[in-house]
Write an enzyme that holds these catalytic residues in place. Sequence first.
Site, PDB file in Angstrom:
ATOM      1  N   ASN A   1      72.717  60.316  36.145  1.00  0.00           N
ATOM      2  CA  ASN A   1      73.165  59.920  37.475  1.00  0.00           C
ATOM      3  C   ASN A   1      74.642  59.532  37.401  1.00  0.00           C
ATOM      4  OD1 ASN A   1      73.753  58.328  39.821  1.00  0.00           O
ATOM      5  ND2 ASN A   1      71.568  58.115  40.169  1.00  0.00           N
TER       6      ASN A   1
ATOM      7  N   ASP B   1      76.574  58.512  39.975  1.00  0.00           N
ATOM      8  CA  ASP B   1      77.000  57.703  41.125  1.00  0.00           C
ATOM      9  C   ASP B   1      78.099  56.709  40.772  1.00  0.00           C
ATOM     10  OD1 ASP B   1      75.061  58.991  42.599  1.00  0.00           O
ATOM     11  OD2 ASP B   1      73.709  57.284  42.730  1.00  0.00           O
ATOM     12  N   HIS B   2      77.942  56.034  39.635  1.00  0.00           N
ATOM     13  CA  HIS B   2      78.858  54.931  39.347  1.00  0.00           C
ATOM     14  C   HIS B   2      80.202  55.391  38.800  1.00  0.00           C
ATOM     15  CE1 HIS B   2      76.088  52.050  40.777  1.00  0.00           C
ATOM     16  NE2 HIS B   2      75.148  52.419  39.921  1.00  0.00           N
TER      17      HIS B   2
ATOM     18  N   ARG C   1      89.192  51.965  44.014  1.00  0.00           N
ATOM     19  CA  ARG C   1      90.650  52.085  44.082  1.00  0.00           C
ATOM     20  C   ARG C   1      91.129  53.092  45.121  1.00  0.00           C
ATOM     21  NH1 ARG C   1      95.076  52.786  44.948  1.00  0.00           N
ATOM     22  NH2 ARG C   1      96.937  52.630  43.632  1.00  0.00           N
TER      23      ARG C   1
ATOM     24  N   HIS D   1      73.422  60.391  44.390  1.00  0.00           N
ATOM     25  CA  HIS D   1      72.806  59.800  45.576  1.00  0.00           C
ATOM     26  C   HIS D   1      73.831  59.773  46.705  1.00  0.00           C
ATOM     27  CE1 HIS D   1      70.410  56.137  47.347  1.00  0.00           C
ATOM     28  NE2 HIS D   1      70.616  57.099  48.228  1.00  0.00           N
TER      29      HIS D   1
ATOM     30  N   ARG E   1      74.414  58.389  49.806  1.00  0.00           N
ATOM     31  CA  ARG E   1      73.897  57.321  50.658  1.00  0.00           C
ATOM     32  C   ARG E   1      74.410  57.466  52.087  1.00  0.00           C
ATOM     33  NH1 ARG E   1      71.923  52.422  47.998  1.00  0.00           N
ATOM     34  NH2 ARG E   1      72.290  51.496  50.043  1.00  0.00           N
TER      35      ARG E   1
ATOM     36  N   ARG F   1      78.869  54.744  50.015  1.00  0.00           N
ATOM     37  CA  ARG F   1      79.567  53.726  49.234  1.00  0.00           C
ATOM     38  C   ARG F   1      80.115  54.255  47.912  1.00  0.00           C
ATOM     39  NH1 ARG F   1      74.991  49.387  47.667  1.00  0.00           N
ATOM     40  NH2 ARG F   1      74.844  49.388  49.931  1.00  0.00           N
ATOM     41  N   HIS F   2      79.558  55.369  47.421  1.00  0.00           N
ATOM     42  CA  HIS F   2      80.100  55.935  46.183  1.00  0.00           C
ATOM     43  C   HIS F   2      80.251  57.453  46.292  1.00  0.00           C
ATOM     44  CE1 HIS F   2      75.762  56.161  45.535  1.00  0.00           C
ATOM     45  NE2 HIS F   2      75.671  54.898  45.159  1.00  0.00           N
TER      46      HIS F   2
ATOM     47  N   GLU G   1      69.545  62.542  45.340  1.00  0.00           N
ATOM     48  CA  GLU G   1      68.811  61.389  45.854  1.00  0.00           C
ATOM     49  C   GLU G   1      69.247  61.146  47.286  1.00  0.00           C
ATOM     50  OE1 GLU G   1      67.943  58.788  41.818  1.00  0.00           O
ATOM     51  OE2 GLU G   1      69.473  58.096  43.243  1.00  0.00           O
TER      52      GLU G   1
ATOM     53  N   THR H   1      71.921  48.266  44.613  1.00  0.00           N
ATOM     54  CA  THR H   1      71.398  49.583  44.246  1.00  0.00           C
ATOM     55  C   THR H   1      69.995  49.677  44.825  1.00  0.00           C
ATOM     56  OG1 THR H   1      71.003  51.097  42.402  1.00  0.00           O
ATOM     57  CG2 THR H   1      70.485  48.771  42.038  1.00  0.00           C
ATOM     58  N   THR H   2      69.337  50.806  44.675  1.00  0.00           N
ATOM     59  CA  THR H   2      68.010  50.966  45.255  1.00  0.00           C
ATOM     60  C   THR H   2      67.058  49.932  44.670  1.00  0.00           C
ATOM     61  OG1 THR H   2      68.431  53.334  45.448  1.00  0.00           O
ATOM     62  CG2 THR H   2      66.157  52.602  45.707  1.00  0.00           C
TER      63      THR H   2
ATOM     64  N   GLU I   1      58.954  60.081  41.093  1.00  0.00           N
ATOM     65  CA  GLU I   1      59.784  59.403  40.107  1.00  0.00           C
ATOM     66  C   GLU I   1      59.339  57.946  40.076  1.00  0.00           C
ATOM     67  OE1 GLU I   1      64.424  58.230  39.106  1.00  0.00           O
ATOM     68  OE2 GLU I   1      63.975  60.146  40.080  1.00  0.00           O
TER      69      GLU I   1
ATOM     70  N   HIS J   1      65.426  53.995  36.735  1.00  0.00           N
ATOM     71  CA  HIS J   1      65.933  52.744  37.286  1.00  0.00           C
ATOM     72  C   HIS J   1      65.924  51.651  36.216  1.00  0.00           C
ATOM     73  CE1 HIS J   1      67.441  50.522  40.767  1.00  0.00           C
ATOM     74  NE2 HIS J   1      66.867  49.464  40.237  1.00  0.00           N
TER      75      HIS J   1
ATOM     76  N   HIS K   1      73.597  54.139  35.242  1.00  0.00           N
ATOM     77  CA  HIS K   1      74.474  52.996  35.002  1.00  0.00           C
ATOM     78  C   HIS K   1      74.652  52.698  33.523  1.00  0.00           C
ATOM     79  CE1 HIS K   1      75.778  48.756  34.873  1.00  0.00           C
ATOM     80  NE2 HIS K   1      76.439  49.079  35.967  1.00  0.00           N
TER      81      HIS K   1
END
Length: 250
Positions: free
Chosen positions: A7, A9-10, A18, A47, A49, A53-54, A74, A104-105, A155, A196, A219
């Site tokens: 994943n 996302d992060h 930034r 994901h 969303r 947000r990301h 996702e 997070t979820t 999942e 997760h 993550h």
Amino acid sequence: MLKLGVNIDHVATLREARYRGQEHGEPDPVAAALLCEAAGAHGITAHLREDRRHIQDPDVRKLRESIKTRLNLEMANAAEIVSIALKLKPDIVCLVPEKRLEVTTEGGLEVVANLAALTETRKRMNDASIEVSLFIAPDAAQIEAAAQTGSQFIELHTGAFAERFTDPQRREHELQRLVAGAKQAHALGLKVNAGHGLNYENLTLLHRVPHMVELNIGHSIISRAVTVGLAAAVKEMLKLMENYSAQSKV
């Protein structure tokens, strides 16, 4: 063979801290995805969303164009995102719950109370040759309902297992819930993924959960990359500065 979906996302979270609202920025989640593929990852998870947000819309489009492995999108079961997914055509979508204030979820999808809506989305995705997974807690009623939707995967939400990992008794309880959930899902004809809160420590016990197809981990891998890659990044910057100093003396 157990597969790894990374994943990313992060990576986008760091960029957005930034460069939010700008067309360009670093780090690039698509470049990160390609590095993960080159390192042997079997798939990429992102994901999109509702609050963006990301991961952003251009990110998922570029991912679809660029990666050679399996793209797992996702998403919430929301009209806007469903429409995007049907146009994007990822290999699989994983329907997850979303709350605007969560970090997070936080939990699994409520399938029992939303059976009709989730079944309809599942049909639309399958008609577009997109597989469907439901992100759910290892709860018997939710797993049974997931099978009723006709989804291909579930999942299993491993968050409770991860949060209780340092307490042997509670950890064992959550592990047994995952074992029971995986066995039930397999008996119902569902393929089983999990994710997760999984990391380099708690993953060692997850081999006890049967019938696993893929683990989706984000993550922890991104965090580890910051540590193991930081020295190289500093050395590269110092090298550039050395070159700058040499050129300034010419």
